[in-house]
Scaffold this motif. Structure first.
Motif, short mmCIF file in Angstrom:
data_model
loop_
_atom_site.label_atom_id
_atom_site.label_comp_id
_atom_site.label_asym_id
_atom_site.label_seq_id
_atom_site.Cartn_x
_atom_site.Cartn_y
_atom_site.Cartn_z
N TYR A 449 0.82 -1.24 0.00
CA TYR A 449 0.00 0.00 0.00
C TYR A 449 0.84 1.28 0.00
CZ TYR A 449 -3.85 -3.15 1.10
OH TYR A 449 -4.78 -4.15 1.04
N GLN A 450 2.15 1.12 0.09
CA GLN A 450 3.09 2.24 0.12
C GLN A 450 2.73 3.27 1.21
OE1 GLN A 450 1.66 1.51 -3.28
NE2 GLN A 450 3.22 -0.09 -3.14
N ASP A 451 2.16 2.81 2.31
CA ASP A 451 1.82 3.66 3.46
C ASP A 451 2.23 2.97 4.75
OD1 ASP A 451 0.60 5.91 2.22
OD2 ASP A 451 -1.22 4.74 1.87
N ASN A 452 2.46 3.78 5.79
CA ASN A 452 2.65 3.16 7.10
C ASN A 452 1.28 2.81 7.68
OD1 ASN A 452 1.51 5.48 8.27
ND2 ASN A 452 3.51 6.49 8.44
N PHE A 453 1.26 2.15 8.81
CA PHE A 453 0.01 1.65 9.37
C PHE A 453 -0.98 2.78 9.66
CE2 PHE A 453 -2.66 0.66 13.04
CZ PHE A 453 -3.34 -0.46 12.56
N ASN A 454 -0.52 3.90 10.30
CA ASN A 454 -1.42 5.00 10.67
C ASN A 454 -2.09 5.63 9.44
OD1 ASN A 454 -1.00 4.76 13.41
ND2 ASN A 454 0.72 6.19 13.43
N THR A 455 -1.30 5.85 8.38
CA THR A 455 -1.86 6.43 7.16
C THR A 455 -2.87 5.47 6.54
OG1 THR A 455 0.20 7.61 6.76
CG2 THR A 455 -1.29 7.38 4.88
N TYR A 456 -2.53 4.18 6.56
CA TYR A 456 -3.42 3.15 6.03
C TYR A 456 -4.78 3.19 6.74
CZ TYR A 456 -5.33 -1.60 5.46
OH TYR A 456 -6.13 -2.67 5.25
N ILE A 457 -4.77 3.22 8.07
CA ILE A 457 -6.00 3.24 8.86
C ILE A 457 -6.77 4.55 8.62
CG2 ILE A 457 -6.90 3.41 11.23
CD1 ILE A 457 -6.28 0.57 10.43
N ASN A 458 -6.05 5.68 8.60
CA ASN A 458 -6.71 6.98 8.41
C ASN A 458 -7.41 7.06 7.06
OD1 ASN A 458 -6.04 8.03 10.91
ND2 ASN A 458 -4.13 8.97 10.19
N LYS A 459 -6.76 6.49 6.01
CA LYS A 459 -7.39 6.50 4.69
C LYS A 459 -8.66 5.68 4.68
CE LYS A 459 -3.48 7.50 1.64
NZ LYS A 459 -2.62 7.02 0.56
N LEU A 460 -8.62 4.53 5.38
CA LEU A 460 -9.83 3.71 5.48
C LEU A 460 -10.96 4.48 6.18
CD1 LEU A 460 -8.30 0.23 6.40
CD2 LEU A 460 -9.45 0.82 4.27
N ARG A 461 -10.60 5.19 7.25
CA ARG A 461 -11.60 5.93 8.01
C ARG A 461 -12.20 7.09 7.18
NH1 ARG A 461 -8.22 6.11 13.76
NH2 ARG A 461 -8.93 4.05 14.51
N ILE A 462 -11.33 7.84 6.48
CA ILE A 462 -11.81 8.97 5.66
C ILE A 462 -12.67 8.46 4.52
CG2 ILE A 462 -11.10 10.88 4.16
CD1 ILE A 462 -10.68 11.35 7.20
N THR A 463 -12.23 7.34 3.89
CA THR A 463 -13.03 6.75 2.81
C THR A 463 -14.39 6.31 3.33
OG1 THR A 463 -11.02 5.96 1.72
CG2 THR A 463 -13.09 4.91 1.09
N PHE A 464 -14.42 5.77 4.53
CA PHE A 464 -15.67 5.33 5.15
C PHE A 464 -16.63 6.51 5.34
CE2 PHE A 464 -17.91 5.28 9.26
CZ PHE A 464 -18.82 4.26 9.03
N ILE A 465 -16.13 7.61 5.92
CA ILE A 465 -17.02 8.74 6.23
C ILE A 465 -17.46 9.45 4.96
CG2 ILE A 465 -15.40 10.67 6.56
CD1 ILE A 465 -18.33 9.62 8.88
#
Length: 531
Positions: A449-465
């Motif tokens: 995913y070319q991201d660290n864990f925090n960025t990965y989770i944050n993107k999932l959360r922003i995509t969700f909202i």
């Protein structure tokens, strides 16, 4: 005669003293009270009134005062029977009438009408009366309105009388007797003018008794007048002389007309003297007094020639001034319409520019929103739908291929759930749920995913909202703090920071743009259904 001249000289002397006074220069230049005094002389000593008017015009008056002073001169020349100079000055007054009050404009129009009627320019006379009638509504005082309405009606009736249309004049005056009684009761001079006009109508209709009745009323009124009004007095005496002639009281008619002649001589009014000389000659002829008949007939012929020449000059001046006035009005109208045209063109250009700017602003907003939404959809595909790539990299940690595939499968199931919205979610917690260690999990997320864990989770959360905002319109009305909590962020500020770092705009701005896009889509659907 002498007392009048002494009185006038005294007025001019006082005016000169006042004019030299500093106080006068500040508050009374030119002297309005002097104008009032001059008007007291117009119908008894017009020659002196002319001198005062000319003096007032030399003192650098304002445009409003010029209209008044030229009108004074015009009325004074009218009283003298000098129609040419009266025409010239009343048109001069008209040039400055735009800045004067409606009452002054009406006075100017009434005098113009009177002059045109005397010069047999009946169409122009009627037009002036019509213009005066239109301006009456602009007067604030009901008393003034009544006065000028009565003056206009008398003016129309006198035109009928001068053209020997006695029945029409009588019918018009009958209406005035009822409608304008309040105006007559407040102005004795106006009422006297009305009575004499009505008497003229009755004489023309050969109703001498009725004419005598109104002339008696006019005589009674004339005795109550404080200021001498020779013009009204002469009109009254001439009509009395005519009645006496019809009653064959020729000696009485001659006595009456001789009084009238003395007044006309004081005014130096040859037009009135012409009429009086003619009537005197006829009465002397009826008495078979050939000597006096010949005397007054010769006087009549002499004044007739002078008056004819004066009237012809006045007609020529009137036509020239009417042409100049029409040309001036045309130029003013042309300039006014040109101004309107340029204003209309300017307004149209302004509207077009504003419309273009609004359209451009709206277009750019929509374009920006589409770009943002497209950008977010790409981000979503990258986060959620993108299949992990298998590529050779310099591995920092050696992970068995079978273990790597198992973790990628679990990440896919994790992304399809909403467990990432849990505030307690961390690398350690997720590694525990996947039955693996944090190093393996972190390495696989970085690699695929070319991201660290925090960025990965944050993107999932922003995509969700964002998905919630697009799918459920109610979310657009929720507070930012609620959206932050719903997507798994611990605070409003951290949610806003992350949202802007991923999308490029603040959450509030994004919601506003999304609302506009939603409304635009609704409108498009409504329009398509309507068509």
């Amino acid at each position: 005669m002498k007392p009048c001249r002494l009185y006038t000289c005294w007025i001019i002397l006082v005016a000169l003293c006042l004019w030299k006074s500093p106080v006068y220069g500040q508050s009374m230049a030119p002297n309005e009270s002097l104008l009032g005094k001059a008007y007291e002389l117009v119908h008894s000593n017009p020659e002196e009134a002319v001198k005062i008017g000319q003096y007032l015009l030399k003192n650098n008056p304002s445009d409003i005062q010029k209209a008044k002073f030229y009108l004074l001169l015009a009325e004074s020349y009218w009283a003298k029977g000098d129609y040419n100079n009266s025409v010239i000055n009343v048109f001069e007054a008209g040039k400055f009438a735009d800045k004067a009050g409606d009452d002054e404009k009406i006075k100017i129009l009434l005098l113009k009408s009177q002059l045109f009627r005397t010069l047999y320019l009946d169409n122009q006379s009627k037009r002036c009366l019509e213009e005066a009638t239109e301006k009456i509504s602009g007067l604030k005082s009901k008393e003034e309105q009544g006065y000028f309405e009565a003056k206009i009606l008398i003016g129309n009736s006198v035109m009928y009388l001068d053209r020997q249309n006695y029945q029409s004049a009588f019918e018009l005056l009958q209406k005035a007797d009822k409608i304008y009684q309040p105006a007559f009761s407040k102005n004795a001079s106006l009422q006297q003018e009305f009575y004499v006009a009505k008497a003229r109508a009755f004489v023309g209709l050969t109703k001498i008794d009725s004419a005598n009745y109104y002339l008696a009323k006019a005589l009674k009124l004339s005795k109550t007048q404080k200021n001498s009004d020779y013009l009204n007095e002469i009109a009254l005496l001439n009509e009395l002389g005519l009645v006496y002639f019809h009653e064959k009281q020729h000696a009485r008619a001659i006595d009456t007309l001789l009084v009238s002649m003395r007044m006309a001589s004081t005014l130096k009014n040859e037009a009135l003297l012409k009429v009086i000389n003619k009537q005197l000659g006829i009465n002397y002829l009826a008495l078979n007094d050939k000597k006096n008949y010949q005397l007054f007939d010769n006087k009549f012929l002499k004044t007739y020639d002078n008056v004819e020449e004066s009237e012809q000059d006045a007609v020529n001046s009137a036509y020239n001034l009417i042409s100049q006035e029409q040309e001036s009005d045309f130029q003013k109208a042309k300039s006014r319409y040109a101004d309107y045209f340029y204003l209309a063109v300017g307004a149209l250009i302004f509207v077009l520019i504003m419309g273009l700017l609004l359209w451009l602003k709206n277009y750019l907003k929509k374009k920006r929103l589409k770009e943002i939404i497209s950008y977010l959809e790409i981000k979503t595909n990258n986060v959620v739908k993108l299949q992990p790539e298998k590529r050779e990299t310099n591995k920092k940690i050696s992970i068995p291929l079978e273990t790597e595939q198992v973790i990628l499968t679990k990440l896919k199931r994790f992304e399809n759930s909403i467990r990432y919205t849990n505030k307690e979610m961390s690398l350690a917690v997720l590694a525990g749920q996947f039955d693996t260690n944090t190093k393996y999990l972190s390495e696989i997320i970085n690699k695929h995913y070319q991201d660290n864990f925090n960025t990965y989770i944050n993107k999932l959360r922003i995509t969700f909202i964002i998905g919630k905002l697009k799918e459920d319109p109610n979310y657009m009305h929720y507070k930012i703090s609620y959206l932050a909590e719903k997507s798994g962020f611990s605070s409003h500020s951290s949610f806003a920071t992350v949202f802007k770092s991923i999308t490029g705009i603040a959450p509030g701005t994004f919601i506003d743009l999304l609302k506009e896009e939603t409304e635009a889509l609704k409108q498009e659907k409504m329009n398509s259904h309507a068509s």
